[in-house]
Design a protein around this motif. Structure first.
Motif, PDB file in Angstrom:
ATOM      1  N   PRO A 362      44.857  41.463  33.983  1.00  0.00           N
ATOM      2  CA  PRO A 362      43.986  40.336  34.367  1.00  0.00           C
ATOM      3  C   PRO A 362      43.096  40.670  35.558  1.00  0.00           C
ATOM      4  O   PRO A 362      43.449  41.467  36.430  1.00  0.00           O
ATOM      5  N   ARG A 363      41.926  40.052  35.550  1.00  0.00           N
ATOM      6  CA  ARG A 363      41.011  40.193  36.676  1.00  0.00           C
ATOM      7  C   ARG A 363      41.262  39.072  37.677  1.00  0.00           C
ATOM      8  O   ARG A 363      41.678  37.972  37.307  1.00  0.00           O
ATOM      9  N   ASN A 364      40.992  39.347  38.911  1.00  0.00           N
ATOM     10  CA  ASN A 364      41.186  38.359  39.964  1.00  0.00           C
ATOM     11  C   ASN A 364      39.868  37.690  40.307  1.00  0.00           C
ATOM     12  O   ASN A 364      38.809  38.337  40.316  1.00  0.00           O
ATOM     13  N   LEU A 365      39.951  36.393  40.570  1.00  0.00           N
ATOM     14  CA  LEU A 365      38.763  35.674  41.005  1.00  0.00           C
ATOM     15  C   LEU A 365      38.454  36.037  42.449  1.00  0.00           C
ATOM     16  O   LEU A 365      39.363  36.227  43.261  1.00  0.00           O
ATOM     17  N   PRO A 366      37.182  36.135  42.788  1.00  0.00           N
ATOM     18  CA  PRO A 366      36.834  36.430  44.186  1.00  0.00           C
ATOM     19  C   PRO A 366      37.271  35.288  45.101  1.00  0.00           C
ATOM     20  O   PRO A 366      37.123  34.121  44.764  1.00  0.00           O
ATOM     21  N   GLU A 367      37.816  35.645  46.268  1.00  0.00           N
ATOM     22  CA  GLU A 367      38.324  34.626  47.176  1.00  0.00           C
ATOM     23  C   GLU A 367      37.206  33.785  47.777  1.00  0.00           C
ATOM     24  O   GLU A 367      37.383  32.611  48.068  1.00  0.00           O
ATOM     25  N   ASP A 368      36.041  34.369  47.974  1.00  0.00           N
ATOM     26  CA  ASP A 368      34.910  33.649  48.571  1.00  0.00           C
ATOM     27  C   ASP A 368      33.861  33.285  47.516  1.00  0.00           C
ATOM     28  O   ASP A 368      32.670  33.427  47.725  1.00  0.00           O
ATOM     29  N   ARG A 369      34.357  32.830  46.370  1.00  0.00           N
ATOM     30  CA  ARG A 369      33.454  32.630  45.244  1.00  0.00           C
ATOM     31  C   ARG A 369      32.511  31.448  45.434  1.00  0.00           C
ATOM     32  O   ARG A 369      31.492  31.340  44.777  1.00  0.00           O
ATOM     33  N   GLY A 370      32.850  30.456  46.280  1.00  0.00           N
ATOM     34  CA  GLY A 370      32.000  29.284  46.462  1.00  0.00           C
ATOM     35  C   GLY A 370      31.970  28.426  45.212  1.00  0.00           C
ATOM     36  O   GLY A 370      32.983  28.193  44.576  1.00  0.00           O
ATOM     37  N   ASN A 440      39.961  37.130  30.235  1.00  0.00           N
ATOM     38  CA  ASN A 440      40.345  38.209  31.148  1.00  0.00           C
ATOM     39  C   ASN A 440      40.950  37.681  32.444  1.00  0.00           C
ATOM     40  O   ASN A 440      41.237  38.465  33.354  1.00  0.00           O
ATOM     41  N   LEU A 441      41.117  36.369  32.527  1.00  0.00           N
ATOM     42  CA  LEU A 441      41.722  35.757  33.703  1.00  0.00           C
ATOM     43  C   LEU A 441      43.126  35.259  33.366  1.00  0.00           C
ATOM     44  O   LEU A 441      43.406  34.924  32.211  1.00  0.00           O
ATOM     45  N   ARG A 442      43.996  35.208  34.359  1.00  0.00           N
ATOM     46  CA  ARG A 442      45.279  34.540  34.164  1.00  0.00           C
ATOM     47  C   ARG A 442      45.020  33.070  33.865  1.00  0.00           C
ATOM     48  O   ARG A 442      44.162  32.441  34.484  1.00  0.00           O
ATOM     49  N   VAL A 443      45.787  32.522  32.920  1.00  0.00           N
ATOM     50  CA  VAL A 443      45.590  31.127  32.543  1.00  0.00           C
ATOM     51  C   VAL A 443      45.765  30.224  33.760  1.00  0.00           C
ATOM     52  O   VAL A 443      45.003  29.282  33.978  1.00  0.00           O
ATOM     53  N   LYS A 444      46.770  30.521  34.584  1.00  0.00           N
ATOM     54  CA  LYS A 444      47.027  29.703  35.765  1.00  0.00           C
ATOM     55  C   LYS A 444      45.861  29.755  36.737  1.00  0.00           C
ATOM     56  O   LYS A 444      45.446  28.729  37.292  1.00  0.00           O
ATOM     57  N   ASP A 445      45.293  30.949  36.955  1.00  0.00           N
ATOM     58  CA  ASP A 445      44.148  31.085  37.859  1.00  0.00           C
ATOM     59  C   ASP A 445      42.941  30.328  37.326  1.00  0.00           C
ATOM     60  O   ASP A 445      42.222  29.656  38.088  1.00  0.00           O
ATOM     61  N   LEU A 446      42.713  30.439  36.017  1.00  0.00           N
ATOM     62  CA  LEU A 446      41.564  29.760  35.402  1.00  0.00           C
ATOM     63  C   LEU A 446      41.677  28.251  35.576  1.00  0.00           C
ATOM     64  O   LEU A 446      40.716  27.585  36.014  1.00  0.00           O
ATOM     65  N   ARG A 447      42.839  27.702  35.263  1.00  0.00           N
ATOM     66  CA  ARG A 447      42.983  26.245  35.309  1.00  0.00           C
ATOM     67  C   ARG A 447      43.073  25.717  36.732  1.00  0.00           C
ATOM     68  O   ARG A 447      42.837  24.523  36.963  1.00  0.00           O
ATOM     69  N   SER A 448      43.375  26.596  37.678  1.00  0.00           N
ATOM     70  CA  SER A 448      43.394  26.158  39.078  1.00  0.00           C
ATOM     71  C   SER A 448      41.995  25.828  39.575  1.00  0.00           C
ATOM     72  O   SER A 448      41.838  25.130  40.572  1.00  0.00           O
TER      73      SER A 448
END
Length: 611
Positions: A362-370, A440-448
């Motif tokens: 899985p890919r990680n979302l950027p922490e400072d994505r805005g 390509n994202l974790r389901v939990k990360d996406l829905r967060s």
């Protein structure tokens, strides 16, 4: 029984030491039982003058261990009779027998004491596994299943497994040990008679097995019918207003009576077949005793030295003691067949495959994505794999912008937004969030990233505080109150009986529609999502409630990427872009004024609402 042992490997492994300890104490119970039988026979022979042999003490030899024990026991009993007399000896031996029996029953109880946590633990584990599986399964699984049937599997089927399979585990640990111990003792007394027993037992087991297999099939039918009845009850209660409005009470009564009549018929057949187990096993056991009596008596009467009368009596005592465990074991077989039918239905849930999986890398979302963006690229989707509900959808939702989706019922609006959090997976094309394919994202990360406010506010029979803080264990009272103020909910909450600790009832039934919706909005505000999905959030409200909810939604939507589905077009006139869906395709896009100027589908929808 093959399915049963697979079941045991799956669920009983964590309790293996309970089984081991139970086996040890059952072996001790079997030994004490056999010893008490052997204890009685020589006592009776010597006390009543049936045995006139004079015994001498014999030194122990491992090659003749049993013979030494028997001889020396007889030696000490005969010596006690001479020294103390028959009556005191009888009193002493009866007391010894009582103490031995006490140890035997304590051993049997200890064995069961260790199996009880396993029985209840496996039942708990199955129920937890089912609940965890249901929570993890995608929404698509439940579109093909009846809610009442799922509830029946979690309640009735699990209860059946507990009462049938798990309650039989003690029997399966205890009775085979007793039966094997008795058979070993019988072989030691007379291998010829025991061989005869071995020839008869498989025939008896085959007759009982035929009945048991039929019982499993009938129990499966009964559990399925019970699930259908629960579904009927759930639908009737949920739709009781409609049932009464259309005078359909008699029709519903007829439907329900037909289902309960089927269940009545199945249960009658099952109960009669189950009731057959005891008399059938008792008759076959008595028949076996009669045949053994005839066969053994013939050997003794013929003058054979292979077995004497007293040994034959001991053999028959053991064999008759074997009948009860054998009968209980046969009943256990019946019971397990019933439980495994319920387990088959449970496995339909436990074995269900969840197609919505996290990627291997899985890919990680950027922490400072805005602010987040959402993109649909040539997306097509079908529920059944045959007819497309969405076709070639291309849509760009820029960060911080509001996009409205409108169209007639059945055009695919709700399906479109359900694809973003992966409630369903697209069949063709791709959906990107912040430039990353959602797969390509974790389901939990996406829905967060997402907050949802639906047409029907989904609340739980809990306090207002817990409903707003749902999914956020760290939420403080101040944070919950702040979210409620933004959602225009704080004032009415403070007027309830216990404020934020007021329990709102099943699905929030103690609140009005507008109040439920504002609680739902407060929940989304507290989550502080980057992407907001509003699915007809005001369509079921009156004018005053709609104004309060709309004001709360505008506060929530500020500076967020928002996708709005709305029937009331007045609520989306200020959207940055409006997309018109028809038959699963985007046919018009633009602002409110641009679409009105086109004079197309959107313009006609507006005109129809203004009539």
């Amino acid at each position: 029984m093959k399915d049963f042992f697979k079941f045991m490997l799956r669920f009983a492994a964590p309790y293996k030491w309970n089984i081991v300890i139970s086996v040890i104490f059952n072996l001790l119970t079997a030994f004490l039982t056999l010893f008490s039988f052997a204890f009685i026979m020589p006592i009776l022979r010597m006390l009543f003058g049936l045995d006139t042999q004079e015994y001498q003490y014999m030194a122990f030899e491992w090659g003749n261990f049993v013979g030494c024990i028997t001889n020396n026991f007889n030696y000490y009993v005969s010596k006690m009779i001479v020294d103390l007399g028959a009556s005191p000896t009888l009193l002493f031996l009866c007391g010894s027998l009582t103490v031995m029996t006490l140890f035997k029953v304590l051993s049997a109880y200890t064995s069961e004491w260790f199996t009880i946590p396993m029985q209840n633990g496996v039942t708990r584990d199955i129920r937890n596994s089912m609940y965890f599986k249901i929570v993890s399964l995608p929404i698509g699984f439940f579109t093909n299943e009846k809610k009442g049937d799922i509830m029946a599997r979690m309640s009735g089927d699990v209860a059946e497994v507990q009462s049938s399979v798990m309650s039989s585990i003690f029997s399966l640990v205890k009775y085979p040990i007793l039966i094997i111990s008795y058979l070993v003792a019988m072989i030691a007394i007379s291998w010829e008679l025991t061989l005869f027993v071995f020839i008869m037992l498989p025939m008896i087991g085959t007759l009982l097995g035929v009945v048991g297999r039929k019982l499993k099939q009938q129990n499966l039918q009964g559990q399925e019918r019970f699930g259908s009845i629960l579904s009927n009850i759930e639908e009737t209660i949920g739709g009781l207003r409609i049932v009464k409005a259309f005078n359909a009470e008699k029709q519903m009564e007829r439907n329900f009576s037909a289902e309960t009549q089927d269940l009545y018929r199945i249960h009658n057949s099952m109960s009669r077949r189950y009731a057959l187990a005891h008399p059938m096993s008792e008759f076959l056991g008595t028949l076996a005793v009669a045949i053994i009596l005839w066969f053994g008596g013939t050997i003794i009467l013929s003058g054979s030295e292979s077995i004497d009368a007293s040994s034959f009596i001991y053999f028959m005592v053991i064999f008759y003691s074997l009948i009860n465990p054998a009968k209980e074991l046969s009943k256990t077989s019946y019971t397990i067949q019933k439980g495994m039918a319920a387990m088959e239905r449970i496995d339909k849930i436990l074995g269900a495959v969840n197609p919505i999986q996290d990627p291997a890398a899985p890919r990680n979302l950027p922490e400072d994505r805005g602010k987040s963006s959402v993109s649909f690229r040539d997306v097509s989707f079908s529920y059944d794999g045959e007819r497309d509900v969405l076709s070639h959808i291309d849509l760009e939702v820029k960060p911080g912008k509001t996009v409205a989706i409108v169209g007639q019922s059945g055009s695919g609006k709700s399906t479109l937004v359900d694809l973003i959090p992966r409630f369903w997976d697209v069949k063709r094309g791709e959906i990107l969030v912040d430039g990353i394919n959602v797969k390509n994202l974790r389901v939990k990360d996406l829905r967060s990233l997402m907050g949802n406010v639906n047409q029907e506010a989904i609340l739980f029979n809990d306090t207002i505080f817990n409903n707003i803080a749902f999914g956020d264990k760290s939420a403080t009272q101040e944070e919950v109150e702040a979210a409620a103020r933004i959602a225009n909910a704080h004032d009415f909450i403070m007027h309830t009986e216990n404020g934020y600790q007021t329990v709102i009832g099943d699905r929030g039934c103690r609140l009005s529609g507008g109040q439920r919706q504002r609680i739902s909005i407060a929940r989304a505000i507290l989550k502080n999502p980057s992407i907001l999905i509003l699915d007809e959030a005001t369509s079921a409200l009156d004018t005053e409630s709609e104004r309060l909810v709309q004001d709360a939604l505008e506060k929530l939507m500020k500076d967020r990427t928002t996708i709005v589905i709305a029937h009331r077009l007045s609520t989306i006139v200020n959207a940055d872009m409006i997309c018109v869906l028809q038959d699963g395709k985007i046919v018009e896009t633009g602002t409110h004024s641009e679409l009105i100027g086109l004079g197309g589908i959107y313009s006609r929808l507006v005109d129809m609402q203004q009539v």
